[in-house]
Design an enzyme around this catalytic site. Sequence first.
Site, mmCIF file in Angstrom:
data_model
loop_
_atom_site.group_PDB
_atom_site.id
_atom_site.type_symbol
_atom_site.label_atom_id
_atom_site.label_comp_id
_atom_site.label_asym_id
_atom_site.label_seq_id
_atom_site.Cartn_x
_atom_site.Cartn_y
_atom_site.Cartn_z
ATOM 1 N N GLU A 150 0.397 -1.300 -0.062
ATOM 2 C CA GLU A 150 -0.030 -0.511 -0.283
ATOM 3 C C GLU A 150 0.570 1.708 -0.261
ATOM 4 O O GLU A 150 1.482 1.526 0.969
ATOM 5 C CB GLU A 150 -0.928 0.455 1.605
ATOM 6 C CG GLU A 150 -1.850 1.174 1.078
ATOM 7 C CD GLU A 150 -1.287 2.269 2.257
ATOM 8 O OE1 GLU A 150 -1.100 3.243 1.506
ATOM 9 O OE2 GLU A 150 -1.502 2.022 3.353
ATOM 10 N N CYS B 270 -2.801 6.930 5.188
ATOM 11 C CA CYS B 270 -2.750 7.204 3.527
ATOM 12 C C CYS B 270 -3.854 8.176 2.394
ATOM 13 O O CYS B 270 -4.071 8.008 2.469
ATOM 14 C CB CYS B 270 -2.526 5.873 3.437
ATOM 15 S SG CYS B 270 -1.400 4.760 4.626
#
Length: 530
Positions: A269, A306
């Site tokens: 990720e 994120c």
Amino acid sequence: MDSMIDLTGELLIGAGRQDGGAKSFQAINPATGQAIEPFFSGAGPAEIDQACALAAEAFGAYRATSRDMRANFLETIATKIEDIGDALIERAVEETGLPKARIEGERARTVGQLRLFAGVVREGSWMELRVDPALPDRKPLPRPDLRLRKIPLGPVAVFGASNFPLAFSVAGGDTASALAAGCPVVVKAHPAHPGTCELVGRAIAAAVAECGLPEGVFSLLSGVGNELGAALVSDARIKAVGFTGSRAGGLALAAQAAKRAEPIPVYAEMSSINPVLLMPAALAARGAEIGSAFVASLTLGAGQFCTNPGLVIAARGPGFDKFLHQATESLAAAPASTMLHPGIFKAYQAGVERLQAGHAKLLARGQEGTGPNQCQAALFVTDTESFIADKTLSEEVFGASGLVITCADQREMEAVIASLEGQLTITLQMDAADNAAAITLLPLLEEKAGRILVNGWPTGVEVSHAMVHGGPFPSTSDSRSTSVGTLAIERFLRPVCYQNFPDAVLPDELREGHLGQSWRRMDGRLLPPG
């Protein structure tokens, strides 16, 4: 758990604690810039080999554990993390600069997802049992008896993230889902918070011992530099990788894994700017309100998420000026916040300078910091043509930096979206009058993101069954996966088909007397337990 309070800085390899052969290091308190005791040992080639060997040795026995035993193990880890008490919170605050309440919430999320995966393991549908009974009289050819289940891949290397010292770290979602799948785990601790990692690692090791599992089910390695990570991913006994971090780091690990004699999946990720689309009716009705809420999400935790909303896309029209005015005022009043470590602070400053030097106009800066490593929020604006022409404007700036793109109409908004790389999230701020436009946009948004929100903000990721924390490249290296939610277990499993097996030789779950105990698909029909 008083025995866990005094940190030693040792590596945790299976049941043992030991020094490593690589360079030692200390954590830095980002709020003061001062080093924190103790020194932490770095893992060298011998320690990496030892941890991987123990994991490989443990795999056979661990994958054969019952669902209840594995679930109990996950629950025991959760309890032992809670038993550390305030020592864990205090150390994490000291190493990250994050407020106490944030760390307490993250601890709750960490133990909650461990217990969630325990429930998933017991329920059993993750095995995806399938049976196509034999059809000996079928013409022109008979069909054999076919049965399928999913099995664990093997030892998994997990890389702890810097921005979530608990929930995406030693006992975070990657570790929890890998252990739930039946995979031993070797964790590379993030060097920015090694003390926090050691405390949690010792809790997991204690749970391994208490549950009577092979010691190689868990190891924790520490170190600085790239050598440790590259060696871990290159080890032939590692069968998958879980990573949360920068695009450069994720791509480097993926390239390393691809060069192996046996390439392995790297679930990384990496990078996302999480666009927010301001639809016309919503802007006209509540432009100022949206401006305040946007800045609150942008600056939360110094923007170190994120899913931080780094990009706003809006057409000029009623309410837009109110949005821009309120966003500018709110951001100018935003206090500076300590960032996680000096490296992230330096990268943030470089990102803001890049935007200032490019085709973006600075609208506002937040309040200046009074100490080291403090993020001064920034807000920029540009137009559609400039954004599409200058690819640097779409690069992630990890921190509280936002860019507003002013469009002439929805056609330009669509052009901006089409020019974007893959994203973790895309958000629609919309009212009922925007429904038709949203329906038109939805197919494009689905191509670009793993999670699409309406009238919310992407910061704050629910750990649940329907959550997707993933998306098209470069937000993740594999758009079919998620690193949050129960679907994360899928990353560490693979299907095996058993053809014409005698019942006595089949795995227990697929035997005739046991099939009714789990969800299964019988000749294509999904059936519940019972």
